[in-house]
Design a protein around this motif. Structure first.
Motif, PDB file in Angstrom:
ATOM      1  N   ILE A  44      40.023  33.166  42.333  1.00  0.00           N
ATOM      2  CA  ILE A  44      39.234  33.888  43.226  1.00  0.00           C
ATOM      3  C   ILE A  44      38.279  34.631  42.038  1.00  0.00           C
ATOM      4  N   SER A  46      29.095  34.509  43.643  1.00  0.00           N
ATOM      5  CA  SER A  46      27.797  34.779  43.339  1.00  0.00           C
ATOM      6  C   SER A  46      27.393  33.464  42.559  1.00  0.00           C
ATOM      7  N   PHE A  63      25.716  31.818  38.924  1.00  0.00           N
ATOM      8  CA  PHE A  63      25.551  32.487  37.593  1.00  0.00           C
ATOM      9  C   PHE A  63      24.494  32.039  36.619  1.00  0.00           C
ATOM     10  N   GLY A 123      30.111  45.791  31.529  1.00  0.00           N
ATOM     11  CA  GLY A 123      31.500  45.552  30.533  1.00  0.00           C
ATOM     12  C   GLY A 123      31.085  45.004  29.173  1.00  0.00           C
ATOM     13  N   GLY A 156      37.700  40.884  40.411  1.00  0.00           N
ATOM     14  CA  GLY A 156      37.009  42.233  39.972  1.00  0.00           C
ATOM     15  C   GLY A 156      36.719  43.036  41.113  1.00  0.00           C
ATOM     16  N   TYR A 157      35.766  43.725  41.154  1.00  0.00           N
ATOM     17  CA  TYR A 157      35.567  44.869  41.894  1.00  0.00           C
ATOM     18  C   TYR A 157      35.308  44.304  43.631  1.00  0.00           C
ATOM     19  N   VAL A 213      39.522  41.207  46.377  1.00  0.00           N
ATOM     20  CA  VAL A 213      39.846  40.461  47.566  1.00  0.00           C
ATOM     21  C   VAL A 213      41.268  40.666  48.148  1.00  0.00           C
ATOM     22  N   TYR A 273      34.507  54.708  39.755  1.00  0.00           N
ATOM     23  CA  TYR A 273      34.847  53.518  39.268  1.00  0.00           C
ATOM     24  C   TYR A 273      36.377  52.995  39.067  1.00  0.00           C
ATOM     25  N   GLY A 314      42.852  41.539  36.174  1.00  0.00           N
ATOM     26  CA  GLY A 314      41.505  42.190  35.863  1.00  0.00           C
ATOM     27  C   GLY A 314      41.300  43.088  36.721  1.00  0.00           C
ATOM     28  N   PHE A 358      41.412  49.138  37.316  1.00  0.00           N
ATOM     29  CA  PHE A 358      40.311  49.467  36.243  1.00  0.00           C
ATOM     30  C   PHE A 358      40.649  51.123  36.053  1.00  0.00           C
ATOM     31  N   SER A 376      36.472  50.850  26.273  1.00  0.00           N
ATOM     32  CA  SER A 376      36.081  49.525  26.601  1.00  0.00           C
ATOM     33  C   SER A 376      37.102  48.532  26.635  1.00  0.00           C
ATOM     34  N   ALA A 384      41.491  42.409  31.425  1.00  0.00           N
ATOM     35  CA  ALA A 384      41.062  41.174  32.289  1.00  0.00           C
ATOM     36  C   ALA A 384      41.752  39.777  31.576  1.00  0.00           C
TER      37      ALA A 384
HETATM   38  P1  FAD Z   1      34.440  40.455  36.952  1.00  0.00           P
HETATM   39  O1  FAD Z   1      33.716  40.260  35.564  1.00  0.00           O
HETATM   40  O2  FAD Z   1      33.765  41.378  37.707  1.00  0.00           O
HETATM   41  O3  FAD Z   1      34.424  38.898  37.893  1.00  0.00           O
HETATM   42  C1  FAD Z   1      34.652  38.963  39.088  1.00  0.00           C
HETATM   43  C2  FAD Z   1      34.049  37.777  39.948  1.00  0.00           C
HETATM   44  O4  FAD Z   1      34.832  37.576  41.306  1.00  0.00           O
HETATM   45  C3  FAD Z   1      32.699  38.060  40.138  1.00  0.00           C
HETATM   46  O5  FAD Z   1      31.732  37.071  39.523  1.00  0.00           O
HETATM   47  C4  FAD Z   1      32.356  38.047  41.736  1.00  0.00           C
HETATM   48  O6  FAD Z   1      31.193  37.457  41.943  1.00  0.00           O
HETATM   49  C5  FAD Z   1      33.701  37.294  42.147  1.00  0.00           C
HETATM   50  N1  FAD Z   1      33.884  37.611  43.550  1.00  0.00           N
HETATM   51  C6  FAD Z   1      34.093  38.731  44.033  1.00  0.00           C
HETATM   52  N2  FAD Z   1      34.407  38.841  45.367  1.00  0.00           N
HETATM   53  C7  FAD Z   1      34.825  37.485  45.489  1.00  0.00           C
HETATM   54  C8  FAD Z   1      34.972  36.755  46.531  1.00  0.00           C
HETATM   55  N3  FAD Z   1      35.301  37.433  48.032  1.00  0.00           N
HETATM   56  N4  FAD Z   1      35.012  35.389  46.632  1.00  0.00           N
HETATM   57  C9  FAD Z   1      34.686  34.793  45.460  1.00  0.00           C
HETATM   58  N5  FAD Z   1      34.499  35.563  44.444  1.00  0.00           N
HETATM   59  C10 FAD Z   1      34.521  36.864  44.253  1.00  0.00           C
HETATM   60  N6  FAD Z   1      34.834  46.594  30.126  1.00  0.00           N
HETATM   61  C11 FAD Z   1      34.816  46.265  28.866  1.00  0.00           C
HETATM   62  O7  FAD Z   1      35.630  45.697  28.500  1.00  0.00           O
HETATM   63  N7  FAD Z   1      33.834  46.943  28.270  1.00  0.00           N
HETATM   64  C12 FAD Z   1      32.935  47.620  28.619  1.00  0.00           C
HETATM   65  O8  FAD Z   1      32.204  48.370  27.906  1.00  0.00           O
HETATM   66  C13 FAD Z   1      32.912  48.154  29.892  1.00  0.00           C
HETATM   67  N8  FAD Z   1      31.976  49.001  30.314  1.00  0.00           N
HETATM   68  C14 FAD Z   1      32.114  49.423  31.686  1.00  0.00           C
HETATM   69  C15 FAD Z   1      31.183  50.460  32.211  1.00  0.00           C
HETATM   70  C16 FAD Z   1      31.506  50.584  33.511  1.00  0.00           C
HETATM   71  C17 FAD Z   1      30.397  51.716  34.202  1.00  0.00           C
HETATM   72  C18 FAD Z   1      32.379  49.982  34.351  1.00  0.00           C
HETATM   73  C19 FAD Z   1      32.516  50.594  35.786  1.00  0.00           C
HETATM   74  C20 FAD Z   1      33.232  49.197  34.122  1.00  0.00           C
HETATM   75  C21 FAD Z   1      33.225  48.667  32.642  1.00  0.00           C
HETATM   76  N9  FAD Z   1      33.963  47.626  31.930  1.00  0.00           N
HETATM   77  C22 FAD Z   1      33.950  47.471  30.766  1.00  0.00           C
HETATM   78  C23 FAD Z   1      34.975  47.255  32.857  1.00  0.00           C
HETATM   79  C24 FAD Z   1      34.494  45.634  33.300  1.00  0.00           C
HETATM   80  O9  FAD Z   1      33.232  45.704  34.013  1.00  0.00           O
HETATM   81  C25 FAD Z   1      35.446  44.894  33.866  1.00  0.00           C
HETATM   82  O10 FAD Z   1      36.783  45.238  33.339  1.00  0.00           O
HETATM   83  C26 FAD Z   1      35.452  43.401  33.803  1.00  0.00           C
HETATM   84  O11 FAD Z   1      34.242  42.927  34.051  1.00  0.00           O
HETATM   85  C27 FAD Z   1      36.590  42.777  34.653  1.00  0.00           C
HETATM   86  O12 FAD Z   1      36.648  41.315  34.474  1.00  0.00           O
HETATM   87  P2  FAD Z   1      36.959  40.354  35.816  1.00  0.00           P
HETATM   88  O13 FAD Z   1      37.001  39.154  35.241  1.00  0.00           O
HETATM   89  O14 FAD Z   1      38.178  41.090  36.174  1.00  0.00           O
HETATM   90  O15 FAD Z   1      35.986  40.662  36.845  1.00  0.00           O
END
Ligand code: FAD
Length: 414
Positions: free
Chosen positions: A11, A37, A39, A45, A164-165, A168, A277, A293, A298, A304, A310
């Motif tokens: 997911i 979404s 892309f 991040g 991510g956020y 799910v 956050y 991730g 988080f 960073s 993740a």
């Molecule tokens: P994501 O990259 O968020 O990907 C999750 C994907 O899941 C998204 O594309 C979303 O659309 C999809 N999704 C969500 N719900 C569903 C659903 N129901 N069904 C299907 N798909 C779904 N990290 C760093 O390493 N460096 C930084 O400088 C940094 N700065 C940050 C600053 C701030 C203010 C914050 C809040 C965070 C920062 N982070 C940083 C953290 C970073 O944003 C995340 O840790 C990182 O993006 C996590 O990757 P991920 O693959 O887990 O999730």
């Protein structure tokens, strides 16, 4: 639509989902990625850590990234008033990558997902997971809704939740719990960096420390744009009124070092804000699923660590799923939870000690201790599982103890 049957459902197609997908695809499993979404999409991040280069390399995703010519990140600079603390990843305790990138995530994540699609991974965009049920043997049935609101089901032997956020499974299975990190919020956006100085100064990633709880990031990209973001307690973030662009413009005045460079820089979109956050969960896995991730945890952007955590968790999870699907016994508590928690706990100490001010005492104390600096630098590069590093092994007390000694020494000399 008839049900789809896969070995592993992933997911989310962020870095975590892509790394898990790349590994499992290389192992020949029948997998599917479902992404809500389309892309390229914006996500915050943008400052990576050297450690994540190991993960991209291991799953075969490094070459596509190298072609993109992202800005090279060789360290990180922290500023407080007139004191500069520069970390250089080539001078660190632990062996490993000496550099990484600072990246606009829309482009970065797009490259990753395109590469896994090229390698044969089935990715459905604009398909959202809305419900999941698990049988007692861990197999699952997931309800997906596409853009037209049409529903269909995916039956999987295993689910990797990399949403991510979106979080799910934590939401659907009631796994969320409050984070132990003090609450902070952030406002951030991208500007056209029209006054970027020539040379290293223009491309250096910098954390401008305004006070114990408040800091400002500057992350220049190779496309001429720069990411700016303020982090602070909710009271600080809320004390600025107006739209997010007006608030960001007002906040810029608090940075003596950067105000002139960015005061006229055009914003490229309405800045975004995220409140409180930090996220945590009660458990990292269950029968038939694993969280990776941001869906799992988080902490804070200050070091960073988000993308690196993740990809670290995704790679670890994918390896354990491979074993399990090949009929081997997997000790998920020991091999996943305890492993991931070890790294998270090290980073959590650094984040907490940043906001107590103890870590800032170490960063900005002069003269610097080169050995201490090398050890802290390895942590900041993401090598938080290296127990030969005292700043890893004794993380829960070493920062506090050293800061205490520095404070006593300072008091004595005053
Ligand atoms: P994501 O990259 O968020 O990907 C999750 C994907 O899941 C998204 O594309 C979303 O659309 C999809 N999704 C969500 N719900 C569903 C659903 N129901 N069904 C299907 N798909 C779904 N990290 C760093 O390493 N460096 C930084 O400088 C940094 N700065 C940050 C600053 C701030 C203010 C914050 C809040 C965070 C920062 N982070 C940083 C953290 C970073 O944003 C995340 O840790 C990182 O993006 C996590 O990757 P991920 O693959 O887990 O999730």
């Amino acid at each position: 639509m008839s049900d789809i049957h896969v070995d592993v459902l992933i997911i989310g197609a962020g870095p975590s989902g892509c790394v898990a997908a790349a590994y499992l695809n290389n192992k020949g499993f029948n997998i599917k990625v479902v992404e809500k979404s389309v892309f390229p999409r914006f996500v915050i991040g943008e400052s990576l850590l050297p450690r994540c280069m190991d993960h991209f390399e291991e799953v075969g995703l490094l070459d596509c990234l190298k072609e993109a010519n992202f800005e090279i990140k060789r360290g990180a600079r922290f500023l407080r008033e007139d004191i500069v603390c520069n970390f250089d990843f080539s001078k660190k305790h632990t062996e490993g990558w000496n550099w990484t990138w600072q990246v606009p995530r829309a482009d970065f994540d797009h490259i990753l997902v395109n590469d896994i699609i090229k390698k044969g991974v089935d990715v459905s965009f604009k398909h959202e997971v809305v419900d999941v049920s698990f049988a007692t043997d861990g197999t699952s049935t997931t309800l997906i809704k596409d853009t037209e609101g049409e529903g269909y089901k995916i039956k999987a032997k295993f689910i990797v939740d990399s949403s991510g956020y979106g979080r799910v499974l934590p939401r659907l299975l009631d796994l969320e719990k409050p984070s132990s990190i003090p609450e902070h919020s952030s406002i951030f956006g991208h500007v056209k960096d029209i006054n970027r100085p020539k040379g290293e100064e223009g491309t250096l990633i910098t954390f401008d420390v305004l006070d114990k709880d408040t800091w400002f990031w500057v992350i220049p990209f190779s496309n001429g744009n720069t990411s700016l973001g303020f982090v602070g307690k909710n009271e600080f973030i809320d004390s600025f009124e107006g739209t997010t662009s007006e608030r960001l413009q007002k906040m810029l005045k608090t940075s003596d070092y950067y105000y002139e460079r960015f005061k006229d820089a055009p914003l490229l979109f309405e800045p975004k804000s995220i409140r409180n956050y930090s996220k945590a969960v009660k458990q990292f896995y269950g029968k038939g699923f694993v969280l990776t991730g941001n869906s799992a945890e988080f902490l804070d952007p200050v070091f960073s660590s988000g993308v690196t955590f993740a990809t670290e968790s995704a790679l670890k999870a994918a390896k354990l799923i491979t074993k399990e699907l090949q009929g081997e016994t997997v000790e998920w508590e020991e091999d996943y939870t305890n492993y991931i928690k070890y790294g998270v706990d090290v980073f959590a100490t650094y984040v907490k000690e940043w906001y107590t001010g103890n870590l800032q005492t170490l960063f900005f104390h002069r003269p610097e201790n080169p050995e201490v600096k090398k050890q802290i630098c390895a942590v900041l590069a993401g090598y938080v599982w290296d127990e030969t590093n005292p700043f890893v092994k004794k993380h829960d007390r070493i920062v506090r103890t050293l800061a205490h000694l520095i404070n006593m020494e300072t008091e004595k000399s005053e």
